[in-house]
Scaffold this motif. Structure first.
Motif, PDB file in Angstrom:
ATOM      1  N   LEU A  61     -18.949   2.370 -34.294  1.00 36.35           N
ATOM      2  CA  LEU A  61     -18.905   1.456 -33.108  1.00 36.35           C
ATOM      3  C   LEU A  61     -20.016   1.458 -32.279  1.00 36.35           C
ATOM      4  O   LEU A  61     -20.499   2.316 -32.058  1.00 36.35           O
ATOM      5  CB  LEU A  61     -17.505   1.688 -32.230  1.00 36.35           C
ATOM      6  CG  LEU A  61     -16.303   1.843 -32.850  1.00 36.35           C
ATOM      7  CD1 LEU A  61     -15.056   2.193 -31.997  1.00 36.35           C
ATOM      8  CD2 LEU A  61     -15.634   0.507 -33.559  1.00 36.35           C
ATOM      9  N   GLU A  62     -20.353  -0.060 -31.784  1.00 33.48           N
ATOM     10  CA  GLU A  62     -21.227  -0.003 -30.908  1.00 33.48           C
ATOM     11  C   GLU A  62     -21.087  -0.928 -29.699  1.00 33.48           C
ATOM     12  O   GLU A  62     -20.260  -2.078 -29.849  1.00 33.48           O
ATOM     13  CB  GLU A  62     -22.554  -0.739 -31.450  1.00 33.48           C
ATOM     14  CG  GLU A  62     -23.432   0.007 -32.322  1.00 33.48           C
ATOM     15  CD  GLU A  62     -24.795  -0.571 -32.899  1.00 33.48           C
ATOM     16  OE1 GLU A  62     -24.878  -1.780 -32.669  1.00 33.48           O
ATOM     17  OE2 GLU A  62     -25.557   0.173 -33.513  1.00 33.48           O
ATOM     18  N   PHE A  63     -21.184  -0.540 -28.324  1.00 32.71           N
ATOM     19  CA  PHE A  63     -20.922  -1.245 -27.189  1.00 32.71           C
ATOM     20  C   PHE A  63     -21.622  -1.061 -26.039  1.00 32.71           C
ATOM     21  O   PHE A  63     -22.331   0.121 -26.131  1.00 32.71           O
ATOM     22  CB  PHE A  63     -19.432  -1.122 -26.906  1.00 32.71           C
ATOM     23  CG  PHE A  63     -18.818   0.199 -26.823  1.00 32.71           C
ATOM     24  CD1 PHE A  63     -18.599   0.856 -25.653  1.00 32.71           C
ATOM     25  CD2 PHE A  63     -18.445   0.889 -27.972  1.00 32.71           C
ATOM     26  CE1 PHE A  63     -18.255   2.337 -25.643  1.00 32.71           C
ATOM     27  CE2 PHE A  63     -18.025   2.230 -27.700  1.00 32.71           C
ATOM     28  CZ  PHE A  63     -18.006   3.002 -26.887  1.00 32.71           C
ATOM     29  N   LYS A  64     -21.656  -1.605 -24.977  1.00 36.05           N
ATOM     30  CA  LYS A  64     -22.400  -1.437 -23.866  1.00 36.05           C
ATOM     31  C   LYS A  64     -21.328  -1.128 -22.628  1.00 36.05           C
ATOM     32  O   LYS A  64     -20.103  -1.801 -22.743  1.00 36.05           O
ATOM     33  CB  LYS A  64     -23.276  -2.557 -23.368  1.00 36.05           C
ATOM     34  CG  LYS A  64     -24.234  -3.028 -24.521  1.00 36.05           C
ATOM     35  CD  LYS A  64     -25.197  -3.933 -23.926  1.00 36.05           C
ATOM     36  CE  LYS A  64     -26.378  -4.342 -24.899  1.00 36.05           C
ATOM     37  NZ  LYS A  64     -27.108  -3.315 -25.414  1.00 36.05           N
ATOM     38  N   VAL A  65     -21.727  -0.303 -21.875  1.00 31.36           N
ATOM     39  CA  VAL A  65     -20.989   0.019 -20.507  1.00 31.36           C
ATOM     40  C   VAL A  65     -21.917  -0.021 -19.534  1.00 31.36           C
ATOM     41  O   VAL A  65     -23.020  -0.239 -19.460  1.00 31.36           O
ATOM     42  CB  VAL A  65     -20.333   1.554 -20.608  1.00 31.36           C
ATOM     43  CG1 VAL A  65     -19.400   1.746 -21.961  1.00 31.36           C
ATOM     44  CG2 VAL A  65     -21.600   2.467 -20.747  1.00 31.36           C
ATOM     45  N   ARG A  66     -21.108  -0.306 -18.172  1.00 34.42           N
ATOM     46  CA  ARG A  66     -21.787  -0.308 -16.969  1.00 34.42           C
ATOM     47  C   ARG A  66     -20.959   0.457 -15.897  1.00 34.42           C
ATOM     48  O   ARG A  66     -19.623   0.789 -16.302  1.00 34.42           O
ATOM     49  CB  ARG A  66     -21.730  -1.804 -16.311  1.00 34.42           C
ATOM     50  CG  ARG A  66     -20.485  -2.463 -16.201  1.00 34.42           C
ATOM     51  CD  ARG A  66     -20.461  -3.696 -15.653  1.00 34.42           C
ATOM     52  NE  ARG A  66     -19.165  -4.210 -15.566  1.00 34.42           N
ATOM     53  CZ  ARG A  66     -18.765  -5.782 -15.082  1.00 34.42           C
ATOM     54  NH1 ARG A  66     -19.775  -6.608 -14.917  1.00 34.42           N
ATOM     55  NH2 ARG A  66     -17.573  -6.046 -14.983  1.00 34.42           N
ATOM     56  N   ARG A  67     -21.473   0.913 -14.845  1.00 32.47           N
ATOM     57  CA  ARG A  67     -21.044   1.751 -13.974  1.00 32.47           C
ATOM     58  C   ARG A  67     -19.657   1.122 -13.575  1.00 32.47           C
ATOM     59  O   ARG A  67     -19.577  -0.075 -13.217  1.00 32.47           O
ATOM     60  CB  ARG A  67     -21.688   2.036 -12.747  1.00 32.47           C
ATOM     61  CG  ARG A  67     -21.107   2.985 -11.515  1.00 32.47           C
ATOM     62  CD  ARG A  67     -20.991   4.334 -12.103  1.00 32.47           C
ATOM     63  NE  ARG A  67     -22.221   4.887 -12.664  1.00 32.47           N
ATOM     64  CZ  ARG A  67     -23.018   5.554 -11.682  1.00 32.47           C
ATOM     65  NH1 ARG A  67     -22.873   5.522 -10.393  1.00 32.47           N
ATOM     66  NH2 ARG A  67     -24.135   6.093 -12.364  1.00 32.47           N
ATOM     67  N   ARG A  80     -22.993   4.242 -29.080  1.00 27.90           N
ATOM     68  CA  ARG A  80     -22.825   4.427 -30.745  1.00 27.90           C
ATOM     69  C   ARG A  80     -21.842   5.448 -31.065  1.00 27.90           C
ATOM     70  O   ARG A  80     -22.215   6.545 -30.579  1.00 27.90           O
ATOM     71  CB  ARG A  80     -24.135   4.370 -31.530  1.00 27.90           C
ATOM     72  CG  ARG A  80     -25.006   3.264 -31.578  1.00 27.90           C
ATOM     73  CD  ARG A  80     -26.054   3.551 -32.434  1.00 27.90           C
ATOM     74  NE  ARG A  80     -27.005   2.322 -32.492  1.00 27.90           N
ATOM     75  CZ  ARG A  80     -28.194   2.370 -32.819  1.00 27.90           C
ATOM     76  NH1 ARG A  80     -28.814   3.742 -33.241  1.00 27.90           N
ATOM     77  NH2 ARG A  80     -28.821   1.212 -32.779  1.00 27.90           N
ATOM     78  N   MET A  81     -20.859   5.504 -31.640  1.00 28.90           N
ATOM     79  CA  MET A  81     -19.916   6.437 -32.235  1.00 28.90           C
ATOM     80  C   MET A  81     -19.320   5.939 -33.298  1.00 28.90           C
ATOM     81  O   MET A  81     -19.467   4.981 -33.988  1.00 28.90           O
ATOM     82  CB  MET A  81     -18.780   6.645 -30.970  1.00 28.90           C
ATOM     83  CG  MET A  81     -17.990   5.466 -30.695  1.00 28.90           C
ATOM     84  SD  MET A  81     -16.705   5.891 -29.515  1.00 28.90           S
ATOM     85  CE  MET A  81     -15.587   6.704 -30.406  1.00 28.90           C
TER      86      MET A  81
END
Length: 132
Positions: free
Chosen positions: A122-128, A66-67
Motif C-alpha cells: 500500500l502507498e498513501f500520503k498523510v498530513r497532520r 509505504r507498507m
C-alpha cells in the motif's frame, strides 16, 4: 518489485458513526485491527518541491507511507475517515478522540494505492491531523 524498509510503527483509528433512535448519531474512533494492531511502514517526510506544493495547499506537515498490504487497513482507508498514529504513540488518543495537538497524529491526504492491484503493498500520503 517494490523495495522498502518498514521501520516506523503505525496504528490506525477509524471513525464510526452509529445512529441511536431517540438520541441521534454517536461518533467514536476505533482501533483498526487485523490479528494485530501495530503495522510497520516506511515513513518518508515531505521536503523540497513537494513540501512547497503542499504548503501552497495549506498543508504544513505531510509524509508518504509505504507498507505491506493489509485488507482491513486498505478497506478502512478507502471507506472511512482514518487517523494514522506515527510511532504507535500511546498518547495520541485522549478520551477516545485523536489529539490534534499531538505531533504524531496524521490523517489520510488523497487516496490509498494498492500498488499494481497486486495485494502486496500500500502507498498513501498523510498530513497532520487538524481535528473535526
Amino acid at each position: 518489485m517494490l523495495k522498502f524498509n518498514p521501520t516506523t510503527p503505525l496504528k490506525f483509528y477509524a471513525m464510526t458513526t452509529t445512529y441511536i433512535p431517540g438520541q441521534g448519531n454517536t461518533t467514536a474512533w476505533s482501533l483498526v485491527q487485523s490479528g494485530y494492531s501495530v503495522f510497520y511502514s516506511e515513513w518518508t517526510g515531505t521536503f523540497g518541491d513537494r513540501a512547497m506544493s503542499a504548503q501552497a495547499l495549506g498543508v504544513n506537515d505531510s509524509a508518504s507511507i509505504r507498507m505491506t498490504y493489509n485488507p482491513e487497513v486498505y478497506n478502512k482507508l478507502r471507506t472511512t475517515r482514518v487517523v494514522v498514529i506515527k510511532n504507535a504513540d500511546a498518547t495520541a488518543i485522549v478520551a477516545g478522540v485523536p489529539d490534534k495537538n499531538n505531533p504524531n497524529v496524521y490523517e489520510l491526504w488523497g487516496g490509498v494505492d494498492n500498488v499494481k492491484e497486486a495485494n502486496q503493498f500500500l502507498e498513501f500520503k498523510v498530513r497532520r491531523y487538524e481535528g473535526l
